[in-house]
Design an enzyme around this catalytic site. Structure first.
Site, mmCIF file in Angstrom:
data_model
loop_
_atom_site.group_PDB
_atom_site.id
_atom_site.type_symbol
_atom_site.label_atom_id
_atom_site.label_comp_id
_atom_site.label_asym_id
_atom_site.label_seq_id
_atom_site.Cartn_x
_atom_site.Cartn_y
_atom_site.Cartn_z
ATOM 1 N N GLU A 131 0.825 -1.221 0.000
ATOM 2 C CA GLU A 131 0.000 0.000 0.000
ATOM 3 C C GLU A 131 0.854 1.263 0.000
ATOM 4 O O GLU A 131 0.501 2.270 -0.624
ATOM 5 C CB GLU A 131 -0.913 -0.024 1.226
ATOM 6 C CG GLU A 131 -1.857 1.154 1.361
ATOM 7 C CD GLU A 131 -2.902 1.193 0.261
ATOM 8 O OE1 GLU A 131 -2.705 1.975 -0.679
ATOM 9 O OE2 GLU A 131 -3.884 0.443 0.343
ATOM 10 N N VAL A 134 2.509 3.340 -3.458
ATOM 11 C CA VAL A 134 1.846 4.312 -4.336
ATOM 12 C C VAL A 134 1.132 5.345 -3.495
ATOM 13 O O VAL A 134 0.307 5.007 -2.654
ATOM 14 C CB VAL A 134 0.798 3.641 -5.249
ATOM 15 C CG1 VAL A 134 0.296 4.634 -6.284
ATOM 16 C CG2 VAL A 134 1.356 2.419 -5.909
ATOM 17 N N GLY A 136 1.879 7.186 -0.979
ATOM 18 C CA GLY A 136 2.129 7.253 0.457
ATOM 19 C C GLY A 136 0.982 6.782 1.313
ATOM 20 O O GLY A 136 0.593 5.612 1.268
ATOM 21 N N ILE A 138 -2.152 7.460 1.204
ATOM 22 C CA ILE A 138 -3.496 7.335 0.629
ATOM 23 C C ILE A 138 -3.825 5.869 0.408
ATOM 24 O O ILE A 138 -3.103 5.181 -0.302
ATOM 25 C CB ILE A 138 -3.610 8.068 -0.720
ATOM 26 C CG1 ILE A 138 -3.153 9.516 -0.594
ATOM 27 C CG2 ILE A 138 -5.027 7.994 -1.248
ATOM 28 C CD1 ILE A 138 -3.140 10.246 -1.921
ATOM 29 N N ASP A 203 9.911 9.024 -11.109
ATOM 30 C CA ASP A 203 9.231 8.554 -9.906
ATOM 31 C C ASP A 203 7.749 8.320 -10.198
ATOM 32 O O ASP A 203 7.189 7.274 -9.842
ATOM 33 C CB ASP A 203 9.393 9.610 -8.795
ATOM 34 C CG ASP A 203 8.545 9.319 -7.576
ATOM 35 O OD1 ASP A 203 8.932 8.445 -6.785
ATOM 36 O OD2 ASP A 203 7.479 9.957 -7.427
ATOM 37 N N LYS A 207 5.206 4.701 -10.282
ATOM 38 C CA LYS A 207 3.894 4.597 -9.638
ATOM 39 C C LYS A 207 2.797 4.339 -10.670
ATOM 40 O O LYS A 207 1.840 3.607 -10.409
ATOM 41 C CB LYS A 207 3.613 5.858 -8.843
ATOM 42 C CG LYS A 207 4.562 6.011 -7.645
ATOM 43 C CD LYS A 207 4.524 7.422 -7.079
ATOM 44 C CE LYS A 207 5.472 7.566 -5.888
ATOM 45 N NZ LYS A 207 5.612 8.982 -5.482
ATOM 46 N N GLY A 307 6.749 11.245 3.108
ATOM 47 C CA GLY A 307 7.030 11.581 4.505
ATOM 48 C C GLY A 307 7.064 10.329 5.370
ATOM 49 O O GLY A 307 6.416 9.332 5.059
#
Lengths: 438, 438
Positions: A131, A134, A136, A138, A203, A207, A307
């Site tokens: 999870e 992709v 972070g 969400i 990046d 994703k 983060g």
């Protein structure tokens, strides 16, 4: 009642995300045990160097021999937050071969080699959850894999890179150039010293490959993703978009071509999005995924895309789920029975396009331009002509055309641009931007 | 390879949602079989009346004896889209007692009796899934139950009723009164002939109970939800909110009181939300759920909250997941080890509050008002005084005060309002609205 045997967990990586995962595993152990129905025991943390201060974690847990850690043979779960292809790839394959389920946040690895990892998980009857790889924090993997599994996803469009979203935001709201906005992002720590992976879209492309695979139940590799970054987006592009009611966003887009033999279009590029579209108002370092499906219609998921703590939240959701699966003795093979669709060449992708170029301001030129579009089956939605003044004006090309096309293929559009370049009444610079959303 | 035995499915209800579920089960049977790894066989559809035209579905499937249908004993899965408490409740309990897993979209039932249903599912080792019961097509149950299960949710705030969102939208953008906006919504089919359940917040309250239970791993019943609808929201409220940078939304809110012994605050009421908040731009019949958690930070999920196809999408996602669980021989008991938190009385709920009232325009009055707030520990963020003219002016009360408080409890705020009512220098009408979001 005897204390139940804990589930043994190894963590690979103790950086920005890893330190947050370790914190949660240690500080929230009672809550996690209640939710799982069994305690988790952190048995080791694989790191590159031991001579780093890592407060709050028992120093005896750290090891530089990650290969031995994942091959212990008694692990229930390996959490990988190192990133990059190697040694992450070899470590995860070894962990699964030794019977451990895997939770990873590694988008580069999954974008390049999902097939081998999935196959290894299935062959060993263990779970592979990702999870955090992709967008972070969400939750997007479960919604695409499970919530929408009885529906047909038509398209996925995502703002999946916070750095580029921040830069485009600054260019839009403060009128900065790309270079100045990038410098600001670097000073604030939103962009790396070498920003290539972000600003050139690499990046986002990794994703996009993962999202396309999830949405369309197929395997997509990073190399198959068409990728164009934002380094060539100019203030003029942003201003022109604004004036026409659009904002510019770097989107990762995956959709299917028409049946029969629907194939996957998967691409990353700067995109003009109508200001009224839900993605248009996603600003700063936020990420968002917009989904269109047959029955559910339009959905959007928004949250922090990067983060330490947000990414750790997504990792820990997977950890609890995988631990529960483990206790039930059931791995959750969500890839069963999936089709294999090919990826379509980018030339087959269709979109509306915005094209800006300068022309000689004399009778017949507009008609000649329109003919070029028509010759290649590109029909026009709007054409706006303005007279150029002063410095903006190139000798012989006094008028600027802002053209919005209807849906057209990349191949047809490229042919139009080639012909425009060859036309004596068209100036040297032809700017094109793709348009998405209604 | 011999054809695998299909999983037997019964459907209860063939209305707006049920007809869409039947369509997908029939038209998409091959895709569903591929995703599940086994075909689904629709063996019966429980309906109230047989004399209704239902094209595309074999008439032999329909029965008015739903009780017999769910008690066949050979069912793998029962899908319930009847709605309401009875007979849905008895049918689902019987289905589970007879060994079938259950997928339901029934918010009223879950909001009133989640405990009995969950217990029955656990006792019989079957699944109880209900993604469609909250916010229609928006995947929210899995994100709260699974993706965020390693995190700590702090608050959930949702726009979960399309009818009231449409009405408030019209009041805001077109300046309509509540009655006119409601009439428009009824004419367009967005509001029922008897709109009570929507406009008085009862529908949102049932969803709030489910959301609170999911977010805080506890049981919350509809009767425990504080509920205030939008029928008393005036054009003046909307205009005052707009002028202060807010929009008015009907929100379902669930959050925890401070530790220790954190309890659940759960409430539905018209709320002033800053225009910059992600919920503020959710318009029309769309629903959205905003989540704040310890590690993930702020998340938002948006999509269609009602309608046949969107709700059927959520139902079918559950059907595929439950069918897969069935094949693995594992029900997914996601309620294991959950804590039991009490629901706090509404008086303990805190929020910023907006208060509007008229006062006598003479020296000392403002100070006297401020003293009343101070006496009850309610501190003021902003006070705006304006002079009333003409028709808006009540004899003796020539000035209007618009007050925004800092965070204050409902109990303290109510005491302030009582004292204001008793003060001779304050006019009869005191309007209060709660404020959420930053």
């Amino acid at each position: 009642m005897a204390e139940a045997e804990p589930l043994k967990v190894a963590l690979l990586g103790a950086g920005v995300v890893g330190s947050q995962v370790a914190r949660i595993l240690i500080a929230e152990s009672a809550t996690l045990a209640a939710r799982i129905g069994r305690p988790l025991e952190l048995v080791g943390i694989g790191v590159r160097r031991l001579d780093v201060e890592r407060p709050g974690v028992d120093p005896a847990l750290f090891t530089t021999d990650s290969a031995a850690l994942v091959a212990r043979g008694d692990l229930d779960l390996v959490i990988e937050v190192i990133g990059g292809i190697e040694p992450a790839r070899s470590l995860l394959l070894s962990a699964m071969e030794h019977g451990a389920s895997v939770v990873t946040a590694n988008k580069a690895l999954l974008g390049s080699d999902m097939a081998a990892l999935s196959h290894c998980a299935n062959a060993n009857g263990v779970d592979l959850y990702y999870e955090a790889a992709v967008a972070g924090a969400i939750p997007i993997v479960r919604p695409l894999r499970e919530s929408l599994v009885g529906d047909e996803i038509r398209a996925v469009m995502g703002i999946v890179n916070g750095t580029t979203n921040y830069i485009l935001d600054k260019m839009t709201t403060a009128g900065l150039s790309f270079d100045v906005a990038l410098n600001q992002a670097q000073e604030l720590g939103f962009a790396e010293a070498d920003p290539t992976a972000d600003v050139e879209g690499h990046d986002a492309a990794a994703k996009a490959a993962i999202l396309a695979g999830l949405a369309f139940h197929t395997e997509v590799r990073r190399e198959e993703v068409f990728c164009e970054g934002i380094s060539r987006v100019t203030e003029t592009d942003i201003a022109a978009a604004d004036q026409m009611g659009f904002v510019v966003k770097l989107l990762a887009i995956a959709r299917l071509t028409d049946e029969p033999d629907a194939r996957v279009i998967v691409k990353v590029h700067p995109t003009m999005v109508p200001k009224t579209h839900p993605l248009a108002s996603v600003s700063g370092a936020y990420n968002a995924i917009f989904v269109e499906s047959r029955d559910a219609g339009q959905l959007m998921f928004m949250g922090q895309g990067a983060g330490g703590a947000p990414t750790a939240s997504a990792v820990m959701g997977d950890v609890v789920t995988v631990a529960r699966n483990r206790l039930r003795g059931a791995s959750n093979d969500m890839q069963t029975g999936y089709t294999t669709r090919g990826v379509a060449p980018i030339g087959d992708a269709t979109a509306r396009h915005y094209i800006r170029f300068d022309v000689a301001d004399r009778p017949g030129v507009l008609a000649a331009c329109a003919t070029i579009f028509g010759d290649h089956n590109v029909s026009l939605q709007t054409v706006q002509q303005s007279h150029l003044e002063g410095a903006r004006r190139q000798a012989g090309f006094e008028a600027r055309l802002n053209v919005m096309t209807h849906e057209a293929s990349e191949t047809d559009l490229a042919a139009v641009v080639t012909d425009l370049h060859l036309a004596s009444f068209v100036g040297d610079t032809i700017d094109v931007m793709r348009v998405e959303g209604h």
